[in-house]
Design an enzyme around this catalytic site. Structure first.
Site, PDB file in Angstrom:
ATOM      1  N   GLU A  88     -16.771   2.772   0.519  1.00  0.00           N
ATOM      2  CA  GLU A  88     -16.003   3.568   1.921  1.00  0.00           C
ATOM      3  C   GLU A  88     -17.028   4.819   2.250  1.00  0.00           C
ATOM      4  O   GLU A  88     -16.878   4.798   3.210  1.00  0.00           O
ATOM      5  CB  GLU A  88     -15.013   3.845   1.248  1.00  0.00           C
ATOM      6  CG  GLU A  88     -14.578   4.655   0.565  1.00  0.00           C
ATOM      7  CD  GLU A  88     -13.268   5.419   0.060  1.00  0.00           C
ATOM      8  OE1 GLU A  88     -12.337   4.521   0.584  1.00  0.00           O
ATOM      9  OE2 GLU A  88     -13.119   6.406  -0.777  1.00  0.00           O
ATOM     10  N   GLU A  99     -10.120   3.206  -7.909  1.00  0.00           N
ATOM     11  CA  GLU A  99     -11.051   3.594  -7.649  1.00  0.00           C
ATOM     12  C   GLU A  99     -11.814   4.612  -8.834  1.00  0.00           C
ATOM     13  O   GLU A  99     -12.625   3.969  -9.458  1.00  0.00           O
ATOM     14  CB  GLU A  99     -11.011   4.021  -6.504  1.00  0.00           C
ATOM     15  CG  GLU A  99     -11.781   4.539  -5.357  1.00  0.00           C
ATOM     16  CD  GLU A  99     -11.673   5.066  -4.432  1.00  0.00           C
ATOM     17  OE1 GLU A  99     -12.217   4.583  -3.441  1.00  0.00           O
ATOM     18  OE2 GLU A  99     -11.018   5.141  -3.989  1.00  0.00           O
ATOM     19  N   HIS A 145      -6.673   3.906  -6.923  1.00  0.00           N
ATOM     20  CA  HIS A 145      -7.163   4.439  -5.880  1.00  0.00           C
ATOM     21  C   HIS A 145      -7.049   6.354  -6.482  1.00  0.00           C
ATOM     22  O   HIS A 145      -5.764   7.158  -6.398  1.00  0.00           O
ATOM     23  CB  HIS A 145      -7.791   4.407  -4.422  1.00  0.00           C
ATOM     24  CG  HIS A 145      -8.603   3.326  -4.554  1.00  0.00           C
ATOM     25  ND1 HIS A 145      -9.046   3.494  -3.190  1.00  0.00           N
ATOM     26  CD2 HIS A 145      -8.004   2.183  -5.015  1.00  0.00           C
ATOM     27  CE1 HIS A 145      -9.475   1.897  -3.282  1.00  0.00           C
ATOM     28  NE2 HIS A 145      -8.787   1.226  -4.579  1.00  0.00           N
ATOM     29  N   GLU A 146      -8.020   7.510  -6.521  1.00  0.00           N
ATOM     30  CA  GLU A 146      -8.163   8.703  -6.743  1.00  0.00           C
ATOM     31  C   GLU A 146      -7.357   8.820  -8.075  1.00  0.00           C
ATOM     32  O   GLU A 146      -6.356   9.128  -7.804  1.00  0.00           O
ATOM     33  CB  GLU A 146      -7.300   9.442  -5.233  1.00  0.00           C
ATOM     34  CG  GLU A 146      -8.106   9.749  -3.992  1.00  0.00           C
ATOM     35  CD  GLU A 146      -7.713   8.002  -3.115  1.00  0.00           C
ATOM     36  OE1 GLU A 146      -7.192   7.470  -3.868  1.00  0.00           O
ATOM     37  OE2 GLU A 146      -8.608   7.771  -2.368  1.00  0.00           O
ATOM     38  N   HIS A 206       0.866  -1.145   0.234  1.00  0.00           N
ATOM     39  CA  HIS A 206       0.167  -0.141   0.459  1.00  0.00           C
ATOM     40  C   HIS A 206       0.170   1.463  -0.511  1.00  0.00           C
ATOM     41  O   HIS A 206       1.854   1.446   0.590  1.00  0.00           O
ATOM     42  CB  HIS A 206      -1.228   0.219   0.905  1.00  0.00           C
ATOM     43  CG  HIS A 206      -1.844   0.928   0.860  1.00  0.00           C
ATOM     44  ND1 HIS A 206      -2.442   2.172   2.323  1.00  0.00           N
ATOM     45  CD2 HIS A 206      -2.898   1.204   0.154  1.00  0.00           C
ATOM     46  CE1 HIS A 206      -2.731   2.795   1.896  1.00  0.00           C
ATOM     47  NE2 HIS A 206      -3.682   3.176   0.759  1.00  0.00           N
ATOM     48  N   HIS A 207       0.710   2.247  -1.019  1.00  0.00           N
ATOM     49  CA  HIS A 207       1.529   3.380  -1.014  1.00  0.00           C
ATOM     50  C   HIS A 207       0.292   4.228  -1.383  1.00  0.00           C
ATOM     51  O   HIS A 207      -0.276   4.985  -2.484  1.00  0.00           O
ATOM     52  CB  HIS A 207       2.131   3.751  -2.017  1.00  0.00           C
ATOM     53  CG  HIS A 207       3.322   2.491  -2.340  1.00  0.00           C
ATOM     54  ND1 HIS A 207       3.645   2.175  -3.158  1.00  0.00           N
ATOM     55  CD2 HIS A 207       3.959   1.912  -1.731  1.00  0.00           C
ATOM     56  CE1 HIS A 207       5.234   1.594  -3.304  1.00  0.00           C
ATOM     57  NE2 HIS A 207       5.351   1.206  -1.757  1.00  0.00           N
ATOM     58  N   GLU A 208      -0.038   4.649   0.386  1.00  0.00           N
ATOM     59  CA  GLU A 208      -0.716   6.068   0.215  1.00  0.00           C
ATOM     60  C   GLU A 208      -0.091   7.351   0.240  1.00  0.00           C
ATOM     61  O   GLU A 208       0.990   7.573   0.772  1.00  0.00           O
ATOM     62  CB  GLU A 208      -1.929   6.361   1.620  1.00  0.00           C
ATOM     63  CG  GLU A 208      -2.414   7.963   1.380  1.00  0.00           C
ATOM     64  CD  GLU A 208      -3.273   7.567   0.316  1.00  0.00           C
ATOM     65  OE1 GLU A 208      -4.792   7.233   0.487  1.00  0.00           O
ATOM     66  OE2 GLU A 208      -3.079   9.212  -0.213  1.00  0.00           O
TER      67      GLU A 208
END
Ligand code: NOJ
Length: 679
Positions: free
Chosen positions: A485, A479, A460-461, A390-392
């Site tokens: 969510e 996403e 995502h985003e 995971h890379h936010e």
């Protein structure tokens, strides 16, 4: 085949060019020039015109009726005249293609690429004598066109300030749309249905219902090193392309030669025809990844919903979700239930405090002290499961790019083959839109770098999907839509029952969606009081309705234990060899049936909005012979408002001559597996 227009221009004749084979008609009267090309089945026609003053335009007809009226073409630049007048056609070329290609994963295994193409090479008569080409492709599922600027003097440093492409409708049509940037920078608004006149600037895909008896969707394909196209309502039933700008106002920095993305108008007789359209994929380049054996579909669980429910935190503290012990529990659950992956969010440095404000604290190689990355990846391997990385970034794109090689390199060494990326911030780098050329370049860099390290991406985003997964099949899913969510914390009460009956005809036209279905516990308590507005059977149906080659079982493992409905989640595949839409009405209900990738089983998901309804679904998609159907349907008293839990399990036999009658509860659904019976 090419010829000079001059040879025919003044002859007042109609030339029929390989009419029977290519269905391309070229006409010329006086000084007005008109060319047209038909789809292979002759249903759709796109006409290109040059006015007396050399202004280019196009229109589209379908089944003999106009669906896009005369609409302008052209571009405006910084420090150069616009290119949209005084043009003449120098030459044309036609082509006709009919071939099949195979996807490494998808909603279809084999795809037919069948179209007639007309490309026109034009030049300004005066001005700088610049050259511009228009390429039109007519498919049976719609019309596409793009611009090509050949290499030429004066176009070494191009700054596009506006695209003049228009889409003009016959009247004030009904459109399913969401606004641009106003509510959200990454397409997480509800779609609404209004007349064109009630819209301002809208995102694509935008879906029109119905234009002279056709369903249309405007979108783009192969968005490469360009700004996204949004649609500005300019009045009189007309949209104009409104490219998303850089912070400095320029839309696109480029140099000739360059292509624009394809502008596409998907056309169908039913809403389902839009769902099964493949023209967006066909308009992308073949895979640049030769060996795709490492690109595999997966079903996964994750330390994820717990954070959205506030049971866990991403950052450190007593509720930290990404601990070694907790992750091992998730790995065990995944392994025991045949899931391939475990997503773990909040494992790395940078989450403490308000992580959404500034992503420059994120490290993509350093774990929190209570998360032993080595031990976890080894343990996962021993249980035949992989960690999903995971890379936010919180939108800090350049900061992320500075760590990309190291981060993917480390994951590859540890056997991690999929990473979920995220960009929760109104802007990238605090000033650029996600769907600007800046964003498009950034996301591509991530996909390309990931491919180098054999890593699949769930973004995502994102910037909207435009079929890039054909060229980079490691871009698995995105996403770019209102996902599950929102049912945890959205102050508006969460996703409406209607939402998922709109998405197949809007958001899903742009490609796979990591919606994350599978909430089984409807009684969680969050500060916002939000809850899932579906029945349990509808959560199952979403696995078939909303395509994603990486498909999550989103709930906490403990909420699945012992529930027989979980058998469907364990069973359902994530990729499909065929897809059909037996019945649908946008925003009311939809039934989608899909055949598994390798075998002969079919699965069907049926969902409704807030209204209960009975559907008689034609099973003519099944093969010959008898099928045993395992049905998961809304049980007695099921209602998303009062009691989402009742679910009925039953088995019945069917053949392709049968109709299946399904009763759907308010906010309900049905999930069905059809297995051929061999006697
Ligand atoms: C938003 C994503 O959509 C969600 O899935 C994720 O959990 C958070 N960002 C944190 O990265």
């Amino acid at each position: 085949m090419e010829f000079k227009l001059d040879q025919v221009k003044y002859k007042r004749i109609t030339i029929v060019l390989l009419l029977f084979i290519l269905s391309i008609v070229i006409t010329s009267c006086d000084r007005k020039v008109q060319y047209s090309v038909y789809s292979p089945n002759h249903n759709h026609e796109v006409i290109f015109r040059l006015s007396d003053s050399g202004e280019p335009s196009y229109e589209i007809n379908s089944s003999g009726k106009q669906i896009i009226l005369s609409s302008a073409l052209g571009f405006k630049f910084m420090d150069q005249n616009p290119i949209n007048t005084d043009l003449e056609v120098e030459s044309i070329a036609v082509d006709s293609v009919d071939e099949f290609w195979e996807q490494p994963w998808g909603e279809f295994r084999k795809i037919q690429d069948k179209y007639n193409e007309l490309s026109l090479q034009l030049k300004e008569k005066g001005n700088e004598g610049r050259r511009i080409n228009f390429i039109f492709r007519a498919f049976d599922d719609g019309i596409a066109f793009r611009y090509h600027f050949p290499e030429q003097p004066g176009m070494e440093d191009v700054r596009i300030t506006d695209e003049l492409t228009e889409f003009t409708f016959p009247s004030d049509e009904e459109v399913w749309w969401m606004p641009v940037h106003r509510e959200n920078s990454y397409y997480e608004s509800f779609y609404r249905r209004t007349e064109i006149s009630a819209t301002d600037t809208i995102n694509t895909p935008a879906t029109f219902e119905s234009v002279n008896d056709k369903y249309l969707a405007i979108h783009e394909a192969n968005l490469t090193d360009f700004a996204s196209m949004t649609l500005l309502n300019t009045g009189n039933n007309r949209y104009k392309s409104d490219l998303v700008p850089w912070a400095d106002g320029i839309k696109v920095y480029t140099k000739a030669p360059f292509n624009t993305p394809w502008r596409i108008v998907m056309i169908g007789d039913t809403p389902g025809d839009l769902v099964t359209s493949t023209m967006m994929l066909n308009l992308n380049e073949p895979s640049k990844i030769d060996d795709t054996s490492w690109i595999v579909p997966s079903k996964y669980i994750g330390i994820w919903w717990g954070m959205h429910l506030d049971k866990y935190t991403w950052g450190q503290g007593e509720k930290h979700g990404a601990t070694t012990a907790n992750t091992k529990k998730y790995i065990d659950f995944a392994s025991d239930n045949n899931f391939d992956g475990v997503l773990v969010e909040g494992w790395n440095l940078g989450w403490d405090g308000d992580w959404t404000a500034d992503g420059t604290a994120f490290s993509f190689t350093e774990a929190y002290p209570d998360f032993d990355l080595d031990e976890i990846t080894k343990y996962a391997a021993s249980r035949n499961v992989r960690l999903i990385g995971h890379h936010e970034t919180a939108g800090a794109a350049t900061h992320y790019e500075s760590q990309l090689e190291d981060a993917f390199g480390m994951y590859e060494k540890l056997g991690v083959n999929a990473v979920k990326t995220g960009y929760v911030n109104k802007y990238l780098d605090k000033k650029e839109w996600h769907d600007s050329q800046f964003g498009v370049r950034h996301y591509r860099k991530v996909i390309e770098t990931a491919a180098k390290y054999h890593i699949m991406i769930d973004n995502h985003e994102p910037v909207k999907g435009t079929g890039i997964q054909r060229t980079y099949p490691n871009l698995m899913t995105q996403e770019g839509g209102r996902g599950q969510e929102y049912n945890a914390w959205s102050p508006d009460g969460g996703n409406t029952p209607e939402h998922t009956t709109v998405m197949p005809f809007t958001r899903m036209l742009s490609g796979p969606f990591d919606f994350t279905p599978g909430i089984f516990d409807f009684d969680y308590k969050t500060a916002s009081g939000t809850r899932v507005q579906t029945t349990l059977a509808k959560q199952l149906a979403l696995y078939v309705v909303l395509f994603s080659p990486q498909q999550m079982a989103a709930d906490l493992p403990e909420n699945y234990e012992g529930n027989p409905a979980f058998n469907f989640v364990r069973d359902v595949p994530a990729i499909w060899s065929e897809t059909v839409v037996p019945d649908s009405k946008i925003g009311d209900y939809v039934a989608i049936a899909r055949k598994e990738w390798e075998g002969e089983n079919w699965y069907m998901g049926v969902i409704t909005d807030e209204n209960s309804r009975k559907l008689d679904i034609d099973l003519n998609f099944l093969g010959d012979g008898k099928y045993r159907a395992e049905l998961y349907t809304d049980g007695e008293g099921a209602d998303y408002r009062t009691d989402p839990y009742p679910i009925k399990f039953s088995t019945e036999n069917y053949t392709n001559g049968d109709k299946l009658t399904i009763a759907l509860a308010p906010g309900g659904g049905a999930a069905i597996k059809f297995i051929p019976v061999t006697e």
